[in-house]
Design a protein around this motif. Sequence first.
Motif, PDB file in Angstrom:
ATOM      1  N   ARG A   9       1.204  -1.334  -0.169  1.00  0.00           N
ATOM      2  CA  ARG A   9      -0.503  -0.539   0.103  1.00  0.00           C
ATOM      3  C   ARG A   9       1.055   1.317  -0.030  1.00  0.00           C
ATOM      4  O   ARG A   9       0.803   2.324  -0.645  1.00  0.00           O
ATOM      5  CB  ARG A   9      -0.725   0.149   1.354  1.00  0.00           C
ATOM      6  N   THR A  10       1.698   1.026   0.957  1.00  0.00           N
ATOM      7  CA  THR A  10       2.906   2.194   1.125  1.00  0.00           C
ATOM      8  C   THR A  10       3.621   2.553  -0.115  1.00  0.00           C
ATOM      9  O   THR A  10       3.920   3.452  -0.774  1.00  0.00           O
ATOM     10  CB  THR A  10       4.080   2.218   1.905  1.00  0.00           C
ATOM     11  N   ASP A  11       4.273   1.189  -1.218  1.00  0.00           N
ATOM     12  CA  ASP A  11       4.252   1.455  -2.609  1.00  0.00           C
ATOM     13  C   ASP A  11       3.590   2.309  -3.752  1.00  0.00           C
ATOM     14  O   ASP A  11       4.110   3.183  -4.197  1.00  0.00           O
ATOM     15  CB  ASP A  11       5.196   0.317  -2.851  1.00  0.00           C
ATOM     16  N   LEU A  12       1.880   1.640  -3.128  1.00  0.00           N
ATOM     17  CA  LEU A  12       0.915   2.541  -4.506  1.00  0.00           C
ATOM     18  C   LEU A  12       1.430   3.821  -4.758  1.00  0.00           C
ATOM     19  O   LEU A  12       0.968   4.393  -5.095  1.00  0.00           O
ATOM     20  CB  LEU A  12       0.031   1.605  -4.474  1.00  0.00           C
ATOM     21  N   GLU A  13       0.850   4.079  -3.156  1.00  0.00           N
ATOM     22  CA  GLU A  13       0.699   5.274  -2.518  1.00  0.00           C
ATOM     23  C   GLU A  13       1.927   6.505  -3.435  1.00  0.00           C
ATOM     24  O   GLU A  13       2.409   8.052  -3.306  1.00  0.00           O
ATOM     25  CB  GLU A  13       0.723   5.310  -0.941  1.00  0.00           C
TER      26      GLU A  13
ATOM     27  N   GLN B 129      -0.334  -1.858  -7.843  1.00  0.00           N
ATOM     28  CA  GLN B 129      -1.794  -1.755  -8.417  1.00  0.00           C
ATOM     29  C   GLN B 129      -2.283  -3.443  -7.640  1.00  0.00           C
ATOM     30  O   GLN B 129      -3.260  -3.306  -7.032  1.00  0.00           O
ATOM     31  CB  GLN B 129      -2.683  -0.565  -9.090  1.00  0.00           C
ATOM     32  N   GLN B 130      -2.538  -4.373  -8.741  1.00  0.00           N
ATOM     33  CA  GLN B 130      -2.836  -5.309  -9.035  1.00  0.00           C
ATOM     34  C   GLN B 130      -1.910  -5.867  -8.102  1.00  0.00           C
ATOM     35  O   GLN B 130      -2.372  -6.947  -6.810  1.00  0.00           O
ATOM     36  CB  GLN B 130      -1.952  -6.318 -10.417  1.00  0.00           C
ATOM     37  N   LEU B 131      -0.403  -6.385  -7.046  1.00  0.00           N
ATOM     38  CA  LEU B 131       0.007  -6.165  -6.254  1.00  0.00           C
ATOM     39  C   LEU B 131      -0.606  -5.929  -4.981  1.00  0.00           C
ATOM     40  O   LEU B 131      -0.822  -6.789  -3.655  1.00  0.00           O
ATOM     41  CB  LEU B 131       1.381  -6.603  -6.498  1.00  0.00           C
ATOM     42  N   PHE B 132      -0.898  -4.662  -4.943  1.00  0.00           N
ATOM     43  CA  PHE B 132      -1.363  -4.939  -3.452  1.00  0.00           C
ATOM     44  C   PHE B 132      -2.537  -4.984  -3.624  1.00  0.00           C
ATOM     45  O   PHE B 132      -3.376  -5.016  -2.618  1.00  0.00           O
ATOM     46  CB  PHE B 132      -2.201  -3.093  -3.678  1.00  0.00           C
ATOM     47  N   GLN B 133      -3.498  -5.094  -4.640  1.00  0.00           N
ATOM     48  CA  GLN B 133      -5.288  -5.900  -4.355  1.00  0.00           C
ATOM     49  C   GLN B 133      -4.912  -7.122  -4.090  1.00  0.00           C
ATOM     50  O   GLN B 133      -5.817  -7.780  -3.365  1.00  0.00           O
ATOM     51  CB  GLN B 133      -5.937  -5.957  -6.064  1.00  0.00           C
ATOM     52  N   VAL B 134      -4.285  -7.497  -4.834  1.00  0.00           N
ATOM     53  CA  VAL B 134      -3.490  -9.597  -4.102  1.00  0.00           C
ATOM     54  C   VAL B 134      -3.182  -9.672  -2.448  1.00  0.00           C
ATOM     55  O   VAL B 134      -4.086 -10.379  -1.812  1.00  0.00           O
ATOM     56  CB  VAL B 134      -2.437 -10.140  -4.548  1.00  0.00           C
ATOM     57  N   HIS B 135      -2.736  -8.551  -1.616  1.00  0.00           N
ATOM     58  CA  HIS B 135      -2.354  -8.958  -1.320  1.00  0.00           C
ATOM     59  C   HIS B 135      -3.499  -8.579   0.358  1.00  0.00           C
ATOM     60  O   HIS B 135      -3.640  -8.856   1.314  1.00  0.00           O
ATOM     61  CB  HIS B 135      -1.221  -8.072  -0.499  1.00  0.00           C
ATOM     62  N   LYS B 136      -4.033  -7.458  -0.331  1.00  0.00           N
ATOM     63  CA  LYS B 136      -5.074  -6.652   0.646  1.00  0.00           C
ATOM     64  C   LYS B 136      -6.117  -7.986   0.485  1.00  0.00           C
ATOM     65  O   LYS B 136      -6.884  -8.016   1.739  1.00  0.00           O
ATOM     66  CB  LYS B 136      -5.840  -5.491  -0.700  1.00  0.00           C
TER      67      LYS B 136
END
Length: 340
Positions: free
Chosen positions: A238-242, A261-268
């Motif tokens: 999330r920090t990387d995406l921000e 964004q794709q990696l963030f969604q997977v980990h979310k």
Amino acid sequence: MAQESPKNSAAEIPVTSNGQLEDSHEHSFNRDLKHSLPVGLGLAETKITCHGFDSTKEGVVEAERFAGGRSQQKSGPVVLADEVKNPAMEKLELVRKWSLNTYKCTRQIISEKLGRGSRTVDLELEAQIDILRDNKKKYENILRLAQTLSTQLFQMVHTQRQLGDAFADLSLKSLELHEEFGYNADTQKLLAKNGETLLGAINFFIASVNTLVNKTIEDTLLTVKQYESARIEYDAYRTDLEELNLGPRDANTLPKIEQSQQLFQVHKEKYDKMRNDVSIKLKFLEENKVKVLHNQLVLFHNAIAAYFAGNQKQLEQTLKQFHIKLKIPGADAPSWLEEQ
């Protein structure tokens, strides 16, 4: 005297009167010529045809491939199919992804400890986890004290049994104090018997609490650790995406933002799943803990009270109520007939 020049078997080509090769010698000529050619020319399967004198291509030897011969393998670069993958490259890619994920998580942990990074917090769930960890420490303390009580009671029962045997022996050898020694022997043996019954109840209490603490609660805490790891990964991505969203948007950064964004969604999704699992396990654990501790605390109280009140029947009834079977000393040992 002139020396004769050596003759080459390939050069001796007998012809007929009309200038054509004899069929009987054509095969041997082809064989000799094939042996004389270098291997690298790729003429291992060839047919040699020599034209007659009436041909416009005099002295030209043509090499033709047999129709029924083996197919010649062409030399050149080997092209691998797309589905064939190199195991070494796959392992290298896995190591690269693991290293990148470890770096991101370590950076997130350090940022949180230094107070620079933001942290996702579920206040209600975090409070339940803290209570569980605190209760586990208290239950472990009760477990240690109960084990100490069991050890001391076992030693006392063993001493009472030996003392009862000593009184019984003296009651047989001392006629003047026969009754006095006999009374004390019976009392010590009765105390030892009741002590063994109480010891069985305490050991059952210890076994049940140990299962609750070191298996049931520990399994839930293992899920909590997985949840915390998922939370750290979620915050790291999330920090990387921000950070990427705060930067410029161009042809170079847009693919990175999309991948992030794709990696963030997977980990979310992983974090939400682990949070739900922890909530369910905490709920079931609380129900199971109340049920188990209720029964064990009633057992412990009734057994202790009956023992110190000297109520042997009540003590035995307590063990029957909780289906506790005592091990008779020497019951597991084989008889003298079985040993023969």
